[in-house]
Design a protein around this motif. Sequence first.
Motif, mmCIF file in Angstrom:
data_model
loop_
_atom_site.group_PDB
_atom_site.id
_atom_site.type_symbol
_atom_site.label_atom_id
_atom_site.label_comp_id
_atom_site.label_asym_id
_atom_site.label_seq_id
_atom_site.Cartn_x
_atom_site.Cartn_y
_atom_site.Cartn_z
ATOM 1 N N UNK A 59 11.426 -0.496 -9.952
ATOM 2 C CA UNK A 59 12.522 -0.131 -10.172
ATOM 3 C C UNK A 59 13.646 -0.895 -9.647
ATOM 4 N N UNK A 60 13.298 -1.540 -8.441
ATOM 5 C CA UNK A 60 14.443 -1.991 -7.746
ATOM 6 C C UNK A 60 14.413 -3.666 -7.812
ATOM 7 N N UNK A 61 13.188 -4.172 -8.884
ATOM 8 C CA UNK A 61 13.333 -5.704 -8.935
ATOM 9 C C UNK A 61 12.964 -6.387 -7.783
ATOM 10 N N UNK A 62 12.018 -6.006 -6.852
ATOM 11 C CA UNK A 62 11.872 -6.589 -5.524
ATOM 12 C C UNK A 62 10.525 -6.700 -5.514
ATOM 13 N N UNK A 63 9.851 -7.502 -4.238
ATOM 14 C CA UNK A 63 8.643 -7.763 -4.167
ATOM 15 C C UNK A 63 8.320 -7.459 -2.535
ATOM 16 N N UNK A 64 7.423 -6.593 -2.334
ATOM 17 C CA UNK A 64 6.959 -6.389 -0.904
ATOM 18 C C UNK A 64 5.573 -6.431 -0.988
ATOM 19 N N UNK A 65 4.915 -6.666 0.406
ATOM 20 C CA UNK A 65 3.356 -6.798 0.578
ATOM 21 C C UNK A 65 2.849 -5.377 1.112
ATOM 22 N N UNK A 66 1.730 -5.018 0.359
ATOM 23 C CA UNK A 66 1.073 -3.847 0.404
ATOM 24 C C UNK A 66 0.040 -3.947 1.474
ATOM 25 N N UNK A 67 0.139 -2.983 2.414
ATOM 26 C CA UNK A 67 -0.846 -2.986 3.555
ATOM 27 C C UNK A 67 -1.856 -1.540 3.589
ATOM 28 N N UNK A 68 -2.893 -1.671 3.032
ATOM 29 C CA UNK A 68 -3.592 -0.181 2.865
ATOM 30 C C UNK A 68 -4.224 -0.051 4.361
ATOM 31 N N UNK A 69 -4.291 1.298 4.595
ATOM 32 C CA UNK A 69 -5.148 1.900 5.858
ATOM 33 C C UNK A 69 -5.903 2.855 5.258
ATOM 34 N N UNK A 70 -6.621 3.590 6.416
ATOM 35 C CA UNK A 70 -7.656 4.694 5.946
ATOM 36 C C UNK A 70 -7.139 6.009 6.228
ATOM 37 N N UNK A 71 -5.739 6.222 5.970
ATOM 38 C CA UNK A 71 -5.217 7.341 5.995
ATOM 39 C C UNK A 71 -3.695 7.314 6.405
ATOM 40 N N UNK A 72 -2.930 8.466 6.342
ATOM 41 C CA UNK A 72 -1.502 8.141 6.857
ATOM 42 C C UNK A 72 -1.399 8.134 8.401
ATOM 43 N N UNK A 73 -2.431 8.566 9.122
ATOM 44 C CA UNK A 73 -2.238 8.729 10.565
ATOM 45 C C UNK A 73 -2.415 7.393 11.090
ATOM 46 N N UNK A 74 -3.340 6.515 10.822
ATOM 47 C CA UNK A 74 -3.197 5.179 11.351
ATOM 48 C C UNK A 74 -2.082 4.321 10.852
ATOM 49 N N UNK A 75 -1.599 4.606 9.516
ATOM 50 C CA UNK A 75 -0.585 3.971 8.936
ATOM 51 C C UNK A 75 0.876 4.266 9.970
ATOM 52 N N UNK A 76 0.867 5.477 10.169
ATOM 53 C CA UNK A 76 2.088 5.908 10.768
ATOM 54 C C UNK A 76 1.922 5.201 12.274
ATOM 55 N N UNK A 77 0.913 5.083 12.919
ATOM 56 C CA UNK A 77 0.832 4.547 14.366
ATOM 57 C C UNK A 77 1.379 3.150 14.173
ATOM 58 N N UNK A 78 1.145 2.314 13.222
ATOM 59 C CA UNK A 78 1.593 1.052 13.133
ATOM 60 C C UNK A 78 2.910 0.775 12.574
ATOM 61 N N UNK A 79 3.331 2.057 12.047
ATOM 62 C CA UNK A 79 4.975 2.075 11.665
ATOM 63 C C UNK A 79 5.619 2.202 12.667
ATOM 64 N N UNK A 80 5.286 2.886 13.652
ATOM 65 C CA UNK A 80 5.725 3.369 14.838
ATOM 66 C C UNK A 80 5.896 2.065 15.857
#
Length: 325
Positions: free
Chosen positions: A176-197
């Motif tokens: 929708x935004x005509x952009x490109x980002x890099x996808x980083x998959x995790x084993x759940x929201x918990x681990x993803x949240x920790x790396x975001x923080x």
Amino acid sequence: MLITRKQFTTLALAAATLACAGGAAAQAYPARPITFIVPTAAGGTTDISARMAAQALSAVMGQSVVVDNKGGGNGAIAANVVKRAEPDGYTLFMQYSGYHVISPHLTRAPQWDHKDFQPVANVISAPQIIVVRDGLPVKTLAELIAYAKANPGKLNYASSGNGSLQHVTGAMLEQQGAIKMVHVPYKGTGPALQDLLGGQVDLTFGTAPPFMPHIQAGKLRVLAVTGKERLSSLPDVPTTAEAGYPGVNATSWFALFAPAGVAKPVIDKLAADLKKVVEDPAFRKKAQEQGAAADYLGPQQLGERVKADFASWAGVIKSSKIEAE
């Protein structure tokens, strides 16, 4: 072989006794603790939904309800545990919609099928929110799109796995935004949240409950809500439609399923007791405070939602050009 009247009477009494015992056993469910198998690591909305439901259901049923996290494999590890469990109603599956109706479209060698499970009840529903790390120099969705265009390929976003709703939401935003980002998959929201923080990833998409404490503490910033309406817990955050991107629209649901062979009386009791749980004002208030909604659907309604969502997400995945693993 002929039998005497006395023998016949004895056999009849024995049969009646067994029938009564069987009926008593059925009525006694649950006679021991129940386990909710969760397909994600601790800390995400699936886990939070499971623990909220388990605590409340335990009080209603008079038995302990234990939560057992089996993250990994885009939900396949947990699905296989439940699929192979004894179909007695003591091992149940607290499932996340992304794994149930999106991941199957993106798995080349599926390890489970919808027919392996039967729907019990939907518990929680929630839109996704777009959350960025505090240090990212953007405060609105428009600024995020502008930043991504000025820095192509620099932004990375976390998800709870390939084919998760977070992944698909990210792909929709890219489209929708005509952009490109890099996808980083995790084993759940918990681990993803920790790396975001921790600043290892720039942004993520997810349901609000696990992010709320960090949003309120100023450690994370919310740019938009992907649902049709603003969240009462985040009244100042616009929807993606209000921000100019109505095509980015994604809502998750969190529902309980049982192995295919569980008897109907057990399913009916679970569904009825979960209805009491979800419609309880205290449960509804707790869900709302965390940016979600207590949303009960019985077995038939949940089954219909699965079929409809499975079909609709197939089109989204095709248009977003997300490829299977």
